[in-house]
Scaffold this motif. Structure first.
Motif: not given
Length: 392
Positions: A197-213, A215-223
């Protein structure tokens, strides 16, 4: 100064194409001359939209995947979230564009021009056949007029006043394919704050669409934005250390920036109607825009059919939501409390469905009060009083 079209849609992004799709789906607009203008042909899978809803809407045929269960992780609270009656849904940008363009091909009343809109033309104070009209000026100097122009284009950077906040939701995502089955595609990771959280509000989200695929996304709420390599390193670390995946390939990459601001956007200037981010449809406290765009475009369609003025403003629930957004951004801006702690506290003490309703500006006052009671009063009450004062 002759009107050449009934409606012009300036910008063929989510808002412009959502409005167009609603027009094409309604017989009322079958005889209307509609022009769509964008500098891009929309042939790339440049983004992914995620949203939650309780019932299928206009774009249900192109929902790529959906989940009834979500995981929430933080160092303060973690849990599987049951979100009924909501379903969390994902639409790929390329599917969205192709779906709308297929319908355009079957609609002879719609014209698409691939060019740049230089500026909007406001004729509010000129009498033109007793009716107000609006227009656009193209890059080559041509000016085109219509009854209404619907614009999602930000012609200049967002400028905020001293009392307004302007955060950025910035993200980079990889759609990965793993060598072995690694995912449960029946649920997604909604927020995982177990990253730095060194840069501010930070999280990952993971959206599985099959057992082996997934979308992994790195997301920040910062200025402030990060250097590009910082997003890559964070994704590599999370996939390797947290997801424990070593063997994978990157199928697709996406990157974007969404404004999270308490700036009060205009809904209209004369017969130029602002939609999408240009119309303030990105929620300031989360960056979510897709459902707000759908609500706004659906309301525009109904207003047109009923002959109502299209410059209608925010409803009470939207104004209420604006205040709550301002309070959260106040707390984050002045670093009164970390974002991961705030979201953990809210999800720990409330039903997930109530939190989602709250984030959609659709919650009752009783749910609002309960969610407000989930966070420290000593921090949030002074912030709320300060922001209420700014609004008065």
């Amino acid at each position: 100064m002759n009107k050449q079209y009934d409606y012009i849609i300036a910008g063929a992004g989510c808002a412009g194409m959502s409005l167009l799709m609603r027009m094409m789906s309604d017989p009322f607009f079958a005889s209307k001359k509609i022009l769509v203008v964008d500098a891009d042909e929309k042939q790339q899978n440049d983004r992914t939209w995620c949203f939650w809803e309780t019932a299928p809407d206009l774009f249900e045929p192109i929902v790529h995947h959906q989940w009834k269960k979500l995981d929430f992780y933080s160092n303060h609270f973690s849990s599987e979230l049951s979100i009924e009656p909501y379903t969390y849904k994902m639409i790929k940008g390329i599917d969205f564009y192709n779906h709308v363009k297929t319908n355009i091909a079957a609609s002879p009343n719609i014209e698409w021009r691939k060019t740049t809109v230089k500026k909007l033309v406001d004729t509010t104070f000129e009498i033109v056949a007793t009716n107000e009209i609006a227009g656009i000026e193209l890059a080559d100097g041509e000016i085109i007029y219509a009854d209404y122009v619907f614009s999602s284009i930000l012609f200049e950077p967002i400028k905020t006043a001293a009392h307004e906040y302007h955060f950025l939701q910035h993200f980079k995502g990889w759609e990965i394919k793993t060598a072995t089955d690694c995912f449960d595609s029946s649920k997604a990771i909604f927020m995982d704050f177990r990253v730095s959280q060194e840069h501010g509000t930070t999280f990952m989200y993971v959206l599985p669409t099959s057992p082996n695929t997934a979308l992994v996304e790195y997301t920040l709420f910062t200025e402030q934005l990060l250097e590009d390599n910082a997003y890559n390193e964070a994704l590599k670390k999370y996939i390797g250390e947290t997801l424990q995946i070593a063997d994978y390939e990157i199928l697709h990459e996406e990157k974007g920036v969404i404004p999270m601001t308490t700036k009060q956007f205009s809904y209209a200037k004369g017969n130029n109607i602002f939609i999408g981010i240009a119309g303030g449809q990105a929620k300031a406290s989360s960056g979510y825009a897709f459902k707000f765009i759908q609500k706004r475009t659906a309301a525009i369609i109904e207003a047109i059919k009923k002959g109502k003025n299209l410059s209608f403003g925010k409803k009470l629930k939207d104004s209420k939501g604006h205040l709550y957004d301002a309070v959260l951004l106040h707390v984050l801006h002045f670093q009164k409390m970390h974002g991961d702690e705030i979201f953990a506290s809210i999800f720990k003490k409330n039903k997930a469905s109530n939190v989602l309703a709250f984030l959609d500006n659709e919650s009752s006052i009783w749910i609002d009060l309960k969610i407000m009671n989930s966070v420290p009063t000593g921090i949030f009450l002074p912030a709320a009083l300060r922001e209420m004062k700014q609004l008065l």
